[in-house]
Design an enzyme around this catalytic site. Structure first.
Site: not given
Ligand code: AMP
Ligand code: ZN
Length: 114
Positions: A29, A31, A87, A96, A100, A102
């Protein structure tokens, strides 16, 4: 990869709210959820961005989409509908740098996306 948040989750050093794990990927999930259901599907292998995907990585994307479909069913959003998003880089909204997918659902999605 050192200093990569999602590699630390793959290694078990950071424990997210996991919903699926297999030999290729983990799913957990988000965060900071942007919908009632917001799950991230993350390959175990570190690939920084979609631009860094090689031809031989095609199977990884297939397994990520397959996992997202299964999770959508498990979460009860398959019939109502959901959105899959990847993204890439700054203008694409990537924060990040470990690829990944979404999985977003549980509310109507607007179009065009922001
Ligand atoms: P993006 O902006 O497409 O790189 O997505 C990165 C996603 O990682 C964002 O939706 C963040 O909310 C999520 N995220 C960042 N840190 C964590 C964490 N510790 N646990 C779960 N999701 C995270
Ligand atoms: Zn990584």
């Amino acid at each position: 990869m050192k200093d990569c948040l999602f590699c630390k989750m793959v290694a078990g050093e950071i424990k997210p709210d996991m919903v699926m794990q297999n030999d290729q990927l983990i799913a957990f999930r988000d965060i900071n959820p942007q919908a009632a259901t917001h799950i991230l599907v993350v390959p175990r292998r570190h690939i920084s961005t979609l631009n860094d995907l090689a031809q031989e990585d095609a199977g990884i994307i297939e397994s990520m989409v397959s996992a997202a479909r299964t999770i959508a069913h498990q979460q009860g959003i398959a019939a109502s509908g959901y959105r899959l998003v990847m993204n890439c880089n700054q203008a694409g909204g990537q924060t990040v740098y470990h690829i990944h997918l979404h999985l977003l659902g549980g509310r109507p999605m607007g179009w065009p996306p922001g």
